[in-house]
Structures are given as structure tokens and as C-alpha cells.
Design a protein around this motif. Sequence first.
Motif, PDB file in Angstrom:
ATOM      1  N   HIS A  60       0.342  40.384  38.568  1.00  0.00           N
ATOM      2  CA  HIS A  60       0.187  39.542  37.383  1.00  0.00           C
ATOM      3  C   HIS A  60       0.321  38.061  37.747  1.00  0.00           C
ATOM      4  N   ASN A  72      -2.703  36.665  39.139  1.00  0.00           N
ATOM      5  CA  ASN A  72      -3.719  36.457  38.101  1.00  0.00           C
ATOM      6  C   ASN A  72      -3.347  35.332  37.142  1.00  0.00           C
ATOM      7  N   GLY A  73      -2.305  34.568  37.516  1.00  0.00           N
ATOM      8  CA  GLY A  73      -1.944  33.388  36.736  1.00  0.00           C
ATOM      9  C   GLY A  73      -1.070  33.643  35.533  1.00  0.00           C
ATOM     10  N   ARG A  74      -0.459  34.819  35.457  1.00  0.00           N
ATOM     11  CA  ARG A  74       0.389  35.130  34.305  1.00  0.00           C
ATOM     12  C   ARG A  74       1.866  34.897  34.628  1.00  0.00           C
ATOM     13  N   GLN A  75       2.571  34.327  33.680  1.00  0.00           N
ATOM     14  CA  GLN A  75       4.016  34.231  33.767  1.00  0.00           C
ATOM     15  C   GLN A  75       4.599  35.577  33.303  1.00  0.00           C
ATOM     16  N   ASP A 103       2.499  29.383  28.795  1.00  0.00           N
ATOM     17  CA  ASP A 103       1.232  29.566  28.082  1.00  0.00           C
ATOM     18  C   ASP A 103       1.267  30.932  27.415  1.00  0.00           C
ATOM     19  N   GLU A 155      -0.842  32.618  26.070  1.00  0.00           N
ATOM     20  CA  GLU A 155      -2.051  33.417  26.321  1.00  0.00           C
ATOM     21  C   GLU A 155      -2.071  34.010  27.723  1.00  0.00           C
ATOM     22  N   ARG A 156      -1.120  33.596  28.559  1.00  0.00           N
ATOM     23  CA  ARG A 156      -1.096  34.066  29.955  1.00  0.00           C
ATOM     24  C   ARG A 156       0.274  34.650  30.284  1.00  0.00           C
TER      25      ARG A 156
END
Length: 316
Positions: free
Chosen positions: A114, A117-120, A160, A162-163
Motif C-alpha cells: 500500500h 502505491n502512495g497510500r498512508q 490525504d 483519498e489515499r
Amino acid sequence: MTAPPLTLYLAAPRGFCAGVDRAIKIVEMALEKWGAPVYVRHEIVHNKFVVDGLRGKGAVFVEDLDDAPSDRPVIFSAHGVPRSVPAEARAREMVYVDATCPLVSKVHIEAERHSQNGRQMVMIGHAGHPETLGTMGQLPPGEVLLVETPDDVAKLEVRDPERLAFITQTTLSVDDTAEIVAALRARFPAIVGPHKEDICYATTNRQEAVKAMAPAIDAMLVVGAPNSSNSRRLVEVGRRAGCPYAQLVQRADDIDWRALDGISTVGITAGASAPEVLIDEVVDAFRARFAVTVEKVVTAEEHVEFKVPRVLREPA
């Protein structure tokens, strides 16, 4: 005097899971291969009886890698470790064996995927528990946010909305975790969850067995250690499922017999790091005081096995 009658309900599954069995085997095989002492970072599993037994065979338990000499093998516990720990072991040219449960490693891999893929990440877990520390330590500071309750979700400050993705400690209450996940999804509709639930099969199965027997018993004993997350959750699950009294005991000597005065039915289960010998000890303690009838409460069968690392399967 005639002993009073008592029905003991034994939960199945109970006790050792595949990850615990593998971790203990890793220490024993390391001692066979390299001789004593072998160092273990943190308790290999959360059970004093097990740890003391391995200590008697030559295992030395330390809380920090600095406390282990570079010229002796070191084993990382079943709970997992931050990424910095094996990196330090490599820098010191230590021989090390990772006994992290494969189902915990799966969560580590999810977190890394994750993040790539740029997700926190949001982790549902218990602050300070070694599994939580190990999982959060797979990513840089600030990349994993910890929540323990639905109220914590309301206070989250994310980069974010959304992420985002969430992961969980593997030994949590299934029902409590579902509430927190619902709170996360309500506040962050775009949050991504695991492909398959992070709470491990053993935790889920043991909680289901407790739920099945709780309404039919006067009291329940959970054999396990105070620092065992999955054992403590079993006590909570039993109470919520309708059992009037639930107690965590490490050994038969810990049983509060006064609290069990006048009862006729008792359920017994054990956390995933408690060996069967301790359950037998508790059953024998009841047999010494009551005319015991034993009934099994079977809600699942487990046939999971995990291989030990290759380094232990190769000759010295």
C-alpha cells in the motif's frame, strides 16, 4: 464427603496455533544446530511456561539486539520486528533467524504494498504491543497511524483521505475490530482494506468457540499470559457472549476458587501461546475438587502448518 458434580466444557480449537508451534520449533532447532546459548529478541511467544522451558535448554531472552553478542545466533520473536532490527543484525554480521508468524509477515507485506502505491496506512492495534511495533516499523515514521478504538478514528489527522489503507494486528477481538473498521469506512469512504482479513484464523476460531459455549456456562477460565493479546481478548469475548464470570489464569495455582463457589458448569479454553500441558493441569485441579464430566465444544478443525526457515533445515 461426596465431591460436587461439575461439567467442564473444553473449547476446540484452543491453545497452540501454527505460528506459535513454528516459533518454538525454531528456537529448539537453533539450539540443536548451533548449541547454547542462542539469543532470542523478546519472548519468543507470550507464555512464561514456554519461555522458561526454552531458557532451561539454553535460550537467552533479551529485549534489545544490543544485549546479544555478535558471535551468537539471534532469533526474532513470533510477533515480528521493525525493519531496522534485521538491518542492524546484518550490519553486525550476526547469524539471525526470523520466527515472525507468516500471517504477521503477510500484514507487513500488505503495508509495504500500500505504501508503494502512495497510500498512508491506518493500523488497528494495541499501542506498545510488539506485533504493533513490528508492523508499524516496516514503514517510515508517520506512514502508519495507530487507532485502538472508534473514538480514535474521529481524531485521525491524515495526509490525504483519498489515499488511505488499513491493516490490523492479528490477535484482536473480531467484533471490536469490525466496529473500528465501520468507523474508518464511514469517515474515509475511499479507504482500502486487506484482500483477506488480517485477524488470523487461530484468533478467530478461538473466539468463535468461546462464543459457542459462553451462554451455557456459569464461569470460564482462559489459560494464557497477561501479556498475551489473544488470551485477554478471549476473556472479553466470553463476558460479552453471556458468561457471568471469566478469568485469565497462567497456571492452575492462579484459579480463584472462591469466585467459583456454587457453580456447576465451567468452560475452559486457552490462548494461542498456551501449551496443552497447562490446560491438563487446570482440568486436573478441577478433578481434585469436583466429580467432573468433560464435554467438548468443537466449532472448527485446524490443520495449518508452517515450515521453519531453510537455514534450520540445512546441515550445520
